[in-house]
Write a protein that holds these residues in place. Structure first.
Motif, PDB file in Angstrom:
ATOM      1  N   VAL A 195     -10.305   3.478  -5.628  1.00 56.66           N
ATOM      2  CA  VAL A 195      -9.095   3.600  -4.811  1.00 56.66           C
ATOM      3  C   VAL A 195      -8.485   4.993  -4.978  1.00 56.66           C
ATOM      4  N   THR A 196      -8.304   5.672  -3.855  1.00 55.75           N
ATOM      5  CA  THR A 196      -7.639   6.973  -3.818  1.00 55.75           C
ATOM      6  C   THR A 196      -6.486   6.887  -2.817  1.00 55.75           C
ATOM      7  N   VAL A 205     -10.303  -6.108  -0.907  1.00 50.80           N
ATOM      8  CA  VAL A 205     -11.084  -6.835  -1.917  1.00 50.80           C
ATOM      9  C   VAL A 205     -11.880  -5.855  -2.775  1.00 50.80           C
ATOM     10  N   LEU A 206     -12.540  -4.885  -2.154  1.00 51.76           N
ATOM     11  CA  LEU A 206     -13.291  -3.895  -2.922  1.00 51.76           C
ATOM     12  C   LEU A 206     -12.380  -3.058  -3.804  1.00 51.76           C
ATOM     13  N   GLY A 207     -11.207  -2.726  -3.302  1.00 48.81           N
ATOM     14  CA  GLY A 207     -10.256  -1.946  -4.091  1.00 48.81           C
ATOM     15  C   GLY A 207      -9.699  -2.708  -5.280  1.00 48.81           C
ATOM     16  N   VAL A 208      -9.531  -4.006  -5.129  1.00 53.55           N
ATOM     17  CA  VAL A 208      -9.048  -4.832  -6.242  1.00 53.55           C
ATOM     18  C   VAL A 208     -10.161  -5.018  -7.276  1.00 53.55           C
ATOM     19  N   LYS A 213      -3.313   2.645  -6.480  1.00 46.92           N
ATOM     20  CA  LYS A 213      -3.836   1.345  -6.894  1.00 46.92           C
ATOM     21  C   LYS A 213      -3.427   0.298  -5.870  1.00 46.92           C
ATOM     22  N   ILE A 214      -4.163  -0.785  -5.854  1.00 48.83           N
ATOM     23  CA  ILE A 214      -3.861  -1.886  -4.948  1.00 48.83           C
ATOM     24  C   ILE A 214      -3.330  -3.047  -5.776  1.00 48.83           C
ATOM     25  N   VAL A 239       0.831  -1.204   0.000  1.00 50.66           N
ATOM     26  CA  VAL A 239       0.000   0.000   0.000  1.00 50.66           C
ATOM     27  C   VAL A 239       0.866   1.254   0.000  1.00 50.66           C
ATOM     28  N   LEU A 240       1.900   1.284   0.822  1.00 45.60           N
ATOM     29  CA  LEU A 240       2.750   2.475   0.894  1.00 45.60           C
ATOM     30  C   LEU A 240       3.500   2.731  -0.412  1.00 45.60           C
ATOM     31  N   VAL A 241       3.943   1.679  -1.067  1.00 49.57           N
ATOM     32  CA  VAL A 241       4.665   1.833  -2.331  1.00 49.57           C
ATOM     33  C   VAL A 241       3.754   2.392  -3.423  1.00 49.57           C
ATOM     34  N   ASN A 242       2.473   2.084  -3.349  1.00 48.73           N
ATOM     35  CA  ASN A 242       1.538   2.493  -4.405  1.00 48.73           C
ATOM     36  C   ASN A 242       0.676   3.698  -4.031  1.00 48.73           C
TER      37      ASN A 242
END
Length: 115
Positions: A92-93, A83-86, A31-32, A23-26
């Motif tokens: 995703v923000t 799961v919702l983000g994928v 995006k996830i 998460v931190l890298v993206n």
């Protein structure tokens, strides 16, 4: 039993590390990555297995059920967010990813600080 518990603990920690790191890298690209989904599922499943193993073994200290309940609820919220983000990447923000990272950090802090 104790060795199996320790292996599960390592896998559990690696799962949470994958979630937080992914998460931190993206954060900039908002995006996830798929690896985060695998990380949270690993953390969730190994956590449940660890609790079951601790409850059934005399060699491992019984877990604090209140602490485990709080950690499980946070893990379930993170799982739903991932799961919702994928499934719907447009939702995703950076704030969405920040919520996942924050809840992950809170879950780790509870594991370490709650005695």
């Amino acid at each position: 039993m104790e060795d199996l518990y320790r292996v599960l603990l390592v896998l559990h920690l690696l799962g949470w590390a994958i979630v937080l790191g992914g998460v931190l890298v993206n954060l900039r690209s908002a995006k996830i990555p798929k690896g985060v989904l695998h990380g949270i599922l690993t953390a969730l499943i190994t956590g449940v297995l660890m609790v079951g193993l601790a409850e059934s073994s005399d060699a491992i200290r019984d877990p604090d059920t209140t602490k485990i309940t709080v950690k499980l609820l946070i893990a379930l919220v993170v799982t739903v967010l991932v799961v919702l983000g994928v499934r719907k990447p447009r939702r995703v923000t950076t704030g969405y990813l920040g919520a996942i990272a924050g809840l992950t950090a809170v879950n780790v802090a509870i594991a370490v600080l709650w005695r």
